[in-house]
Write a protein that holds these residues in place. Structure first.
Motif, PDB file in Angstrom:
ATOM      1  N   HIS A 124       0.830  -1.212   0.000  1.00  0.00           N
ATOM      2  CA  HIS A 124       0.000   0.000   0.000  1.00  0.00           C
ATOM      3  C   HIS A 124       0.866   1.264   0.000  1.00  0.00           C
ATOM      4  O   HIS A 124       0.552   2.247  -0.685  1.00  0.00           O
ATOM      5  N   HIS A 128       1.292   4.258  -2.929  1.00  0.00           N
ATOM      6  CA  HIS A 128       1.117   5.693  -2.673  1.00  0.00           C
ATOM      7  C   HIS A 128       2.162   6.549  -3.380  1.00  0.00           C
ATOM      8  O   HIS A 128       1.936   7.747  -3.595  1.00  0.00           O
ATOM      9  N   VAL A 130       3.141   6.321  -6.413  1.00  0.00           N
ATOM     10  CA  VAL A 130       2.726   6.609  -7.798  1.00  0.00           C
ATOM     11  C   VAL A 130       1.216   6.847  -7.808  1.00  0.00           C
ATOM     12  O   VAL A 130       0.439   5.899  -7.657  1.00  0.00           O
ATOM     13  N   PRO A 131       0.770   8.106  -7.954  1.00  0.00           N
ATOM     14  CA  PRO A 131      -0.675   8.387  -7.995  1.00  0.00           C
ATOM     15  C   PRO A 131      -1.364   7.674  -9.157  1.00  0.00           C
ATOM     16  O   PRO A 131      -0.743   7.413 -10.191  1.00  0.00           O
ATOM     17  N   GLN A 132      -2.621   7.346  -8.956  1.00  0.00           N
ATOM     18  CA  GLN A 132      -3.383   6.610  -9.957  1.00  0.00           C
ATOM     19  C   GLN A 132      -3.520   7.432 -11.251  1.00  0.00           C
ATOM     20  O   GLN A 132      -3.785   8.625 -11.227  1.00  0.00           O
ATOM     21  N   THR A 134      -1.038   7.908 -13.468  1.00  0.00           N
ATOM     22  CA  THR A 134       0.214   8.557 -13.883  1.00  0.00           C
ATOM     23  C   THR A 134       0.778   7.862 -15.121  1.00  0.00           C
ATOM     24  O   THR A 134       0.892   6.632 -15.136  1.00  0.00           O
ATOM     25  N   MET A 142       7.545  11.043 -10.482  1.00  0.00           N
ATOM     26  CA  MET A 142       6.499  11.073  -9.466  1.00  0.00           C
ATOM     27  C   MET A 142       6.944  10.382  -8.179  1.00  0.00           C
ATOM     28  O   MET A 142       6.613  10.836  -7.083  1.00  0.00           O
ATOM     29  N   GLU A 146       6.991  12.382  -4.746  1.00  0.00           N
ATOM     30  CA  GLU A 146       6.194  11.866  -3.624  1.00  0.00           C
ATOM     31  C   GLU A 146       7.079  11.530  -2.421  1.00  0.00           C
ATOM     32  O   GLU A 146       6.682  11.752  -1.271  1.00  0.00           O
ATOM     33  N   SER A 149       8.128  14.870  -0.833  1.00  0.00           N
ATOM     34  CA  SER A 149       6.982  15.479  -0.129  1.00  0.00           C
ATOM     35  C   SER A 149       6.655  14.723   1.161  1.00  0.00           C
ATOM     36  O   SER A 149       6.216  15.321   2.148  1.00  0.00           O
ATOM     37  N   ASN A 150       6.893  13.410   1.150  1.00  0.00           N
ATOM     38  CA  ASN A 150       6.666  12.599   2.347  1.00  0.00           C
ATOM     39  C   ASN A 150       7.719  12.888   3.422  1.00  0.00           C
ATOM     40  O   ASN A 150       7.405  12.963   4.612  1.00  0.00           O
ATOM     41  N   GLU A 222      -3.413   7.667   5.716  1.00  0.00           N
ATOM     42  CA  GLU A 222      -2.760   7.203   4.482  1.00  0.00           C
ATOM     43  C   GLU A 222      -2.041   5.872   4.649  1.00  0.00           C
ATOM     44  O   GLU A 222      -1.821   5.166   3.669  1.00  0.00           O
TER      45      GLU A 222
END
Length: 224
Positions: A124, A128, A130-132, A134, A142, A146, A149-150, A222
């Protein structure tokens, strides 16, 4: 001209030990007064606030969250909002304007979410990154975006709270220092401005506590 940020320095000490940080824990002395057999108006109001926050955080966490998770974030909200309001009183040290305080809250929360997520929901967590939807060409970029940003999440949580507390207090300090050189007409205008700023800072104190708690809740949702 002295350093503007010196108003935030811990200055009171006994035997070389700073006692300014004791303002962070003053709430523990006040709290037992509320736990009476017959609830006071303050206790009823606080219970209503807690119930509202509990319902909101429960919605954000979703059905997958464990029972009692919301109370962690309600406790964080209570601690921050109390410290923010303490800082509005004259000559009381604003602990929430220091990264030592804000990072102490955000970093352990974020680390615990990450450790729990990567151990229990590894697939899971990878999903997260790779956004759906892409495109395949953008996937490496990405993943990098991501990941960054995390990683900066605890920093942004801490800096947002500290910067907002510093900004309002600095503005009030700067305006307050000009009072001695003003005429009576301008002084009355300054007092009205300061009262309005104090009201704004009170609202900011609540909003920033709420933002911190809500974002922490979203980060925890998340990993489930």
């Amino acid at each position: 001209m002295t350093n503007l940020f010196s108003v935030f320095d811990p200055s009171t000490s006994i035997l070389g030990m700073s006692i300014n940080w004791s303002s962070t824990m003053i709430g523990i002395i006040i709290m037992p007064m509320m736990f009476w057999l017959i609830p006071t108006r303050m206790m009823v109001m606080w219970s209503m606030i807690n119930k509202t926050l509990h319902n909101e955080f429960k919605t954000l966490i979703g059905q997958t969250g464990m029972n009692g998770t919301t109370f962690i974030f309600i406790s964080v909200f209570s601690l921050i909002v109390f410290n923010n309001f303490m800082g509005l009183f004259p000559y009381i040290f604003t602990s929430s304007s220091h990264l030592v305080f804000t990072l102490t809250l955000s970093l352990p929360l974020w680390i615990s979410f990450m450790v729990y997520g990567w151990i229990n929901h590894t697939q899971h967590m990878f999903a997260h990154l790779v956004p759906q939807g892409t495109p395949a060409v953008l996937m490496p970029f990405m993943v990098c975006i991501e990941t960054i940003s995390n990683l900066i999440r605890p920093g942004t949580l801490a800096v947002r709270l500290a910067a907002n507390m510093i900004a309002g207090h600095l503005l009030m300090t700067l305006l307050g220092q000009t009072g001695t050189s003003l005429s009576y007409m301008l002084l009355s205008l300054l007092i009205v401005t300061q009262i309005m700023l104090l009201m704004l800072e009170s609202a900011v104190s609540i909003i920033q506590s709420y933002v911190f708690a809500v974002l922490s809740t979203l980060y925890s949702s998340e990993v489930n």
